[in-house]
Design a protein around this motif. Structure first.
Motif, PDB file in Angstrom:
ATOM      1  N   ASN A  88       0.842  -1.201   0.000  1.00 38.51           N
ATOM      2  CA  ASN A  88       0.000   0.000   0.000  1.00 38.51           C
ATOM      3  C   ASN A  88       0.879   1.254   0.000  1.00 38.51           C
ATOM      4  OD1 ASN A  88      -1.851   2.023   0.327  1.00 38.51           O
ATOM      5  ND2 ASN A  88      -2.685   1.271   2.257  1.00 38.51           N
ATOM      6  N   PRO A  89       1.063   1.904  -1.148  1.00 40.11           N
ATOM      7  CA  PRO A  89       1.926   3.092  -1.217  1.00 40.11           C
ATOM      8  C   PRO A  89       1.458   4.269  -0.370  1.00 40.11           C
ATOM      9  CG  PRO A  89       1.564   2.167  -3.411  1.00 40.11           C
ATOM     10  CD  PRO A  89       0.619   1.459  -2.484  1.00 40.11           C
ATOM     11  N   ALA A  90       0.233   4.227   0.165  1.00 40.98           N
ATOM     12  CA  ALA A  90      -0.244   5.318   1.015  1.00 40.98           C
ATOM     13  C   ALA A  90       0.370   5.270   2.409  1.00 40.98           C
ATOM     14  CB  ALA A  90      -1.775   5.284   1.124  1.00 40.98           C
ATOM     15  N   LEU A  91       0.925   4.118   2.792  1.00 37.04           N
ATOM     16  CA  LEU A  91       1.506   3.990   4.123  1.00 37.04           C
ATOM     17  C   LEU A  91       2.926   4.556   4.134  1.00 37.04           C
ATOM     18  CD1 LEU A  91       0.387   0.372   5.129  1.00 37.04           C
ATOM     19  CD2 LEU A  91      -0.672   2.556   5.757  1.00 37.04           C
ATOM     20  N   PHE A  92       3.249   5.268   5.199  1.00 42.44           N
ATOM     21  CA  PHE A  92       4.584   5.853   5.329  1.00 42.44           C
ATOM     22  C   PHE A  92       4.903   6.077   6.797  1.00 42.44           C
ATOM     23  CE2 PHE A  92       1.601   9.371   4.941  1.00 42.44           C
ATOM     24  CZ  PHE A  92       1.998  10.258   5.948  1.00 42.44           C
ATOM     25  N   ASN A  93       6.163   6.351   7.078  1.00 42.25           N
ATOM     26  CA  ASN A  93       6.614   6.751   8.413  1.00 42.25           C
ATOM     27  C   ASN A  93       7.112   8.183   8.325  1.00 42.25           C
ATOM     28  OD1 ASN A  93       7.769   3.661   8.043  1.00 42.25           O
ATOM     29  ND2 ASN A  93       6.631   3.988   9.918  1.00 42.25           N
ATOM     30  N   ASP A  94       6.876   8.966   9.374  1.00 43.04           N
ATOM     31  CA  ASP A  94       7.435  10.308   9.409  1.00 43.04           C
ATOM     32  C   ASP A  94       7.836  10.645  10.835  1.00 43.04           C
ATOM     33  OD1 ASP A  94       4.569  10.407   9.939  1.00 43.04           O
ATOM     34  OD2 ASP A  94       4.760  12.577   9.957  1.00 43.04           O
ATOM     35  N   SER A  95       8.955  11.307  10.963  1.00 44.16           N
ATOM     36  CA  SER A  95       9.499  11.623  12.280  1.00 44.16           C
ATOM     37  C   SER A  95      10.527  12.716  12.124  1.00 44.16           C
ATOM     38  CB  SER A  95      10.134  10.382  12.914  1.00 44.16           C
ATOM     39  OG  SER A  95      11.078   9.799  12.026  1.00 44.16           O
ATOM     40  N   GLY A  96      10.853  13.391  13.224  1.00 42.93           N
ATOM     41  CA  GLY A  96      11.764  14.517  13.078  1.00 42.93           C
ATOM     42  C   GLY A  96      12.649  14.751  14.273  1.00 42.93           C
ATOM     43  N   ALA A  97      13.690  15.529  14.043  1.00 44.44           N
ATOM     44  CA  ALA A  97      14.626  15.896  15.095  1.00 44.44           C
ATOM     45  C   ALA A  97      14.810  17.408  15.073  1.00 44.44           C
ATOM     46  CB  ALA A  97      15.971  15.206  14.893  1.00 44.44           C
ATOM     47  N   GLU A  98      15.017  17.977  16.240  1.00 40.57           N
ATOM     48  CA  GLU A  98      15.277  19.403  16.340  1.00 40.57           C
ATOM     49  C   GLU A  98      16.652  19.709  15.758  1.00 40.57           C
ATOM     50  OE1 GLU A  98      15.484  22.901  19.772  1.00 40.57           O
ATOM     51  OE2 GLU A  98      15.103  20.806  20.332  1.00 40.57           O
ATOM     52  N   VAL A  99      16.700  20.652  14.832  1.00 39.34           N
ATOM     53  CA  VAL A  99      17.947  21.113  14.223  1.00 39.34           C
ATOM     54  C   VAL A  99      17.898  22.636  14.208  1.00 39.34           C
ATOM     55  CG1 VAL A  99      19.402  21.158  12.167  1.00 39.34           C
ATOM     56  CG2 VAL A  99      18.185  19.061  12.784  1.00 39.34           C
ATOM     57  N   GLY A 100      18.900  23.281  14.785  1.00 39.59           N
ATOM     58  CA  GLY A 100      18.870  24.732  14.891  1.00 39.59           C
ATOM     59  C   GLY A 100      17.675  25.172  15.716  1.00 39.59           C
ATOM     60  N   ASP A 101      16.943  26.153  15.199  1.00 39.37           N
ATOM     61  CA  ASP A 101      15.760  26.657  15.888  1.00 39.37           C
ATOM     62  C   ASP A 101      14.478  26.042  15.369  1.00 39.37           C
ATOM     63  OD1 ASP A 101      17.234  28.311  17.549  1.00 39.37           O
ATOM     64  OD2 ASP A 101      17.196  29.974  16.119  1.00 39.37           O
ATOM     65  N   SER A 102      14.583  24.993  14.550  1.00 36.48           N
ATOM     66  CA  SER A 102      13.392  24.345  14.029  1.00 36.48           C
ATOM     67  C   SER A 102      13.613  22.838  13.978  1.00 36.48           C
ATOM     68  CB  SER A 102      13.027  24.909  12.654  1.00 36.48           C
ATOM     69  OG  SER A 102      11.738  24.484  12.267  1.00 36.48           O
ATOM     70  N   PHE A 103      12.999  22.161  12.989  1.00 35.92           N
ATOM     71  CA  PHE A 103      13.079  20.712  12.878  1.00 35.92           C
ATOM     72  C   PHE A 103      13.421  20.298  11.464  1.00 35.92           C
ATOM     73  CE2 PHE A 103      10.527  21.302  16.605  1.00 35.92           C
ATOM     74  CZ  PHE A 103      10.823  20.237  17.430  1.00 35.92           C
ATOM     75  N   VAL A 104      14.065  19.143  11.343  1.00 39.45           N
ATOM     76  CA  VAL A 104      14.152  18.434  10.070  1.00 39.45           C
ATOM     77  C   VAL A 104      13.264  17.211  10.214  1.00 39.45           C
ATOM     78  CG1 VAL A 104      15.607  17.154   8.465  1.00 39.45           C
ATOM     79  CG2 VAL A 104      16.455  19.263   9.510  1.00 39.45           C
ATOM     80  N   TRP A 105      12.243  17.122   9.374  1.00 35.31           N
ATOM     81  CA  TRP A 105      11.273  16.035   9.434  1.00 35.31           C
ATOM     82  C   TRP A 105      11.559  15.089   8.283  1.00 35.31           C
ATOM     83  CZ3 TRP A 105       8.608  16.087  13.765  1.00 35.31           C
ATOM     84  CH2 TRP A 105       7.543  15.186  13.931  1.00 35.31           C
ATOM     85  N   VAL A 106      11.670  13.808   8.545  1.00 32.72           N
ATOM     86  CA  VAL A 106      12.047  12.835   7.515  1.00 32.72           C
ATOM     87  C   VAL A 106      10.867  11.922   7.211  1.00 32.72           C
ATOM     88  CG1 VAL A 106      13.618  10.968   6.881  1.00 32.72           C
ATOM     89  CG2 VAL A 106      14.462  12.897   8.245  1.00 32.72           C
ATOM     90  N   TYR A 107      10.535  11.822   5.926  1.00 35.76           N
ATOM     91  CA  TYR A 107       9.477  10.927   5.463  1.00 35.76           C
ATOM     92  C   TYR A 107      10.113   9.672   4.865  1.00 35.76           C
ATOM     93  CZ  TYR A 107       6.050  14.532   6.263  1.00 35.76           C
ATOM     94  OH  TYR A 107       5.254  15.461   6.874  1.00 35.76           O
ATOM     95  N   ALA A 108       9.655   8.505   5.332  1.00 30.53           N
ATOM     96  CA  ALA A 108      10.083   7.219   4.780  1.00 30.53           C
ATOM     97  C   ALA A 108       8.905   6.644   4.010  1.00 30.53           C
ATOM     98  CB  ALA A 108      10.512   6.272   5.901  1.00 30.53           C
TER      99      ALA A 108
END
Length: 238
Positions: free
Chosen positions: A154-174
């Motif tokens: 099912n290509p609609a399924l994904f993981n997403d998570s993030g880490a604080e970098v600088g004064d904001s976040f980098v969010w990573v989609y798998a």
């Protein structure tokens, strides 16, 4: 992530904090040193599950196979250039995404990528990175390992998570290997994130603007939104 979490999956993830091997990660451009094998500090591992489910100010994860915050015990070392997927910066804080070089409890390679921020991985410090994988965790004889079988159907399924970098976040989609971009929209803001192919899945980092509080993410396949992939994300703030 756009998939429901069960008490069983959360329990497996929390038990995983007692297992697996910590990493040896950082970048060749960062100020680095070779690992000091004579020092054996105590391992510290945390797994963060479900946006808001675990109160950790630095890293937030959504989904049952999303992100793992890794600390030590190895000391900051170089990363082979060929393992670096991409480099970026948020408000002057440099980071990179690299291919995972971890192994499970049976010594088999662990798939996915690691997000490494320079200022959290300085010379002489222990590694402090986040690991991102596509799929969901399953318990096996080798400990808790990632299972992609249901997600690949099912290509609609994904993981997403993030880490604080600088004064904001980098969010990573798998995402599914067929996904060609992740579209981010917020008020008048629109951006299609580049997807990097690693280990039979796609990974798309998003540098969240400092003034953005909420956005919508959708998965694209050849320029078209895949049905059921939409997710409204509230941006966590420290």
């Amino acid at each position: 992530m756009n998939d429901a979490k069960t008490p069983e999956s959360l329990g497996l993830l929390l038990r995983h904090t007692l297992h697996t091997v910590a990493d040896t990660l950082t970048e060749d451009e960062f100020t680095t040193t070779r690992a000091d094998n004579s020092r054996k500090p105590h391992r510290r591992r945390r797994i963060l599950v479900g946006l808001g489910a675990v109160a950790i100010p630095v890293v937030l994860a959504a989904g049952a196979g999303a992100a793992i915050l890794r600390e030590g015990p190895e000391y900051v070392d170089t990363i082979p250039p060929q393992d670096i997927v991409m480099r970026g910066s948020v408000d002057g804080s440099r980071y990179l995404l690299r291919e995972s070089d971890r192994t499970d409890e049976c010594g088999r390679p662990v798939t996915g990528v690691e997000l490494v921020e320079e200022k959290k991985n300085l010379l002489g410090s222990e590694w402090n990175t986040t690991g991102h994988e596509y799929g969901e965790y399953a318990e096996t004889e080798c400990g808790l390992v990632n299972d992609t079988s249901r997600y690949l159907k099912n290509p609609a399924l994904f993981n997403d998570s993030g880490a604080e970098v600088g004064d904001s976040f980098v969010w990573v989609y798998a995402v599914h290997p067929d996904v060609t971009a992740v579209r981010i929209t917020s008020d008048g803001y629109t951006k299609d994130l580049k997807v990097y192919e690693i280990d039979g899945a796609g990974y798309a980092p998003f540098e969240v603007p400092e003034d953005m509080n909420e956005y919508t993410a959708e998965l694209l396949i050849d320029g078209r939104v895949f049905p059921g992939s939409e997710e409204v994300q509230k941006v966590p703030r420290p």
